[in-house]
Design a protein around this motif. Sequence first.
Motif, mmCIF file in Angstrom:
data_model
loop_
_atom_site.group_PDB
_atom_site.id
_atom_site.type_symbol
_atom_site.label_atom_id
_atom_site.label_comp_id
_atom_site.label_asym_id
_atom_site.label_seq_id
_atom_site.Cartn_x
_atom_site.Cartn_y
_atom_site.Cartn_z
ATOM 1 N N PRO A 31 0.695 -1.290 -0.017
ATOM 2 C CA PRO A 31 0.007 -0.083 0.014
ATOM 3 C C PRO A 31 0.906 1.194 0.142
ATOM 4 O O PRO A 31 2.090 1.362 0.221
ATOM 5 C CB PRO A 31 -0.712 -0.055 1.242
ATOM 6 C CG PRO A 31 0.152 -0.818 2.304
ATOM 7 C CD PRO A 31 0.964 -1.877 1.218
ATOM 8 N N PRO A 32 0.188 2.439 -0.355
ATOM 9 C CA PRO A 32 1.048 3.991 -0.177
ATOM 10 C C PRO A 32 1.258 3.443 1.593
ATOM 11 O O PRO A 32 0.817 3.426 2.316
ATOM 12 C CB PRO A 32 -0.187 4.729 -0.446
ATOM 13 C CG PRO A 32 -1.009 4.080 -1.411
ATOM 14 C CD PRO A 32 -1.159 2.527 -0.870
ATOM 15 N N GLY A 33 2.460 4.543 1.607
ATOM 16 C CA GLY A 33 2.935 4.560 3.071
ATOM 17 C C GLY A 33 3.157 6.084 3.563
ATOM 18 O O GLY A 33 3.763 6.817 2.702
ATOM 19 N N LEU A 34 2.819 6.355 4.616
ATOM 20 C CA LEU A 34 2.981 7.507 5.073
ATOM 21 C C LEU A 34 3.766 7.729 6.634
ATOM 22 O O LEU A 34 3.270 6.977 7.426
ATOM 23 C CB LEU A 34 1.350 8.359 5.475
ATOM 24 C CG LEU A 34 1.497 9.902 6.096
ATOM 25 C CD1 LEU A 34 2.079 10.831 5.078
ATOM 26 C CD2 LEU A 34 0.184 10.176 6.336
ATOM 27 N N GLY A 92 5.115 9.285 1.508
ATOM 28 C CA GLY A 92 4.710 10.395 2.196
ATOM 29 C C GLY A 92 5.488 10.700 3.515
ATOM 30 O O GLY A 92 5.502 9.730 4.117
ATOM 31 N N ILE A 93 5.934 12.035 3.798
ATOM 32 C CA ILE A 93 6.527 12.377 5.079
ATOM 33 C C ILE A 93 5.759 13.353 5.677
ATOM 34 O O ILE A 93 5.625 14.486 4.702
ATOM 35 C CB ILE A 93 7.976 12.566 5.016
ATOM 36 C CG1 ILE A 93 8.645 11.450 4.426
ATOM 37 C CG2 ILE A 93 8.486 13.083 6.520
ATOM 38 C CD1 ILE A 93 10.062 11.802 4.191
ATOM 39 N N LEU A 94 5.139 13.357 6.831
ATOM 40 C CA LEU A 94 4.311 14.638 7.470
ATOM 41 C C LEU A 94 5.249 14.780 8.568
ATOM 42 O O LEU A 94 5.336 13.977 9.591
ATOM 43 C CB LEU A 94 2.998 14.090 7.683
ATOM 44 C CG LEU A 94 2.396 15.011 8.754
ATOM 45 C CD1 LEU A 94 1.584 16.000 7.929
ATOM 46 C CD2 LEU A 94 1.658 14.484 9.696
ATOM 47 N N VAL A 95 5.690 16.201 8.944
ATOM 48 C CA VAL A 95 6.237 16.488 10.250
ATOM 49 C C VAL A 95 5.123 17.279 10.911
ATOM 50 O O VAL A 95 4.878 18.574 10.297
ATOM 51 C CB VAL A 95 7.538 17.471 10.110
ATOM 52 C CG1 VAL A 95 7.952 17.762 11.197
ATOM 53 C CG2 VAL A 95 8.620 16.471 9.156
#
Length: 281
Positions: A31-34, A92-95
């Motif tokens: 799956p897509p990964g975040l 995707g990376i979310l800070v």
Amino acid sequence: MQLLSGSQVAEKKRLEIKIKVRQFAFDHGRPPGLAVVLVGDDPASQVYVKNKIKACSDTGIQSFHNQLPAKTTEEELLKLISKLNSQTDVDGILVQLPLPSHIDTNRVLSAIWPLKDADGLTPENLGLLMAGRPRVAPCTPRGVIEILNHYDIAIAGRHAVVVGRSQIVGRPMAQLLLLADATVTVVHSKTPNIRDFTKQGDIVVVAAGKPRFMGAEDFKKDSVVIDVGIHRRAEGLCGDVRTDELKGLVKAATPVPGGVGPMTITMLLENTLTLAQLSKA
Ligand SMILES: NC(=O)c1ccc[n+]([C@@H]2O[C@H](COP(=O)([O-])OP(=O)(O)OC[C@H]3O[C@@H](n4cnc5c(N)ncnc54)[C@H](OP(=O)(O)O)[C@@H]3O)[C@@H](O)[C@H]2O)c1
């Protein structure tokens, strides 16, 4: 006054995303990964991160939770970002913002590889938005556009007034409205008599970060009011707008809660899916 339910739009969008996520997993074997990065123990940020992780799981996106102590140094955080930039199952990376004050937020955001920038806040992605060719745009303003589109509220040719000019809401909001062919005015804390402007808006997006800051006297008849603000108070959540005063005056408004908030997370899921698809294109 029509209530523009972001919750309803979010539910519909998340179903669409879930189907595309399943297809992506079928096509690519994962799956897509975040990856979500939270530094410190700010209670509001912890709630936001928990909600984001749950939304990932509900739509089939794999989340990687990185909880770091408040005393984490900038160098340690940059090292983690660098590792996530090269991790192949992370799209995707979310800070989570805000970061502790000893860390330079701009330096950290700039370290995210633009093709993994799930929040659309790296200079490259903000630049593409500014150039009129958005790749992934910041989630909250994207969510506002989705709400307007869902309810068939015309943007082209209308006068849109944005209250606030922050990097995550006001500025990208103005760009997205411009891209949708609105005539855009941005007001901020140094604008004298903001009411002179908001009263001219066919669409007014309020993102001032001030609880119940605007009310009936600030809008013209038949305008559309989008309340981005979220404030936790003893009596519950409220926005920047006293929406209770607007009945019989404006054409439509978003509630708080249940307005822009659920759309922000939904757009994060969609941005992650978009980045995953781009990585395979
Ligand atoms: N629903 C969601 O998912 C979501 C997501 C993000 C943020 N939010 C909420 O949205 C609100 C805004 O967030 P933000 O990050 O953009 O806040 P922010 O960084 O504090 O920016 C607020 C903006 O409002 C302007 N402003 C402040 N007081 C004003 C006044 N009296 N008149 C006109 N403009 C004024 C400021 O002007 P200056 O630039 O001159 O200081 C600034 O540009 C907050 O309540 C936040 O919690 C909600």
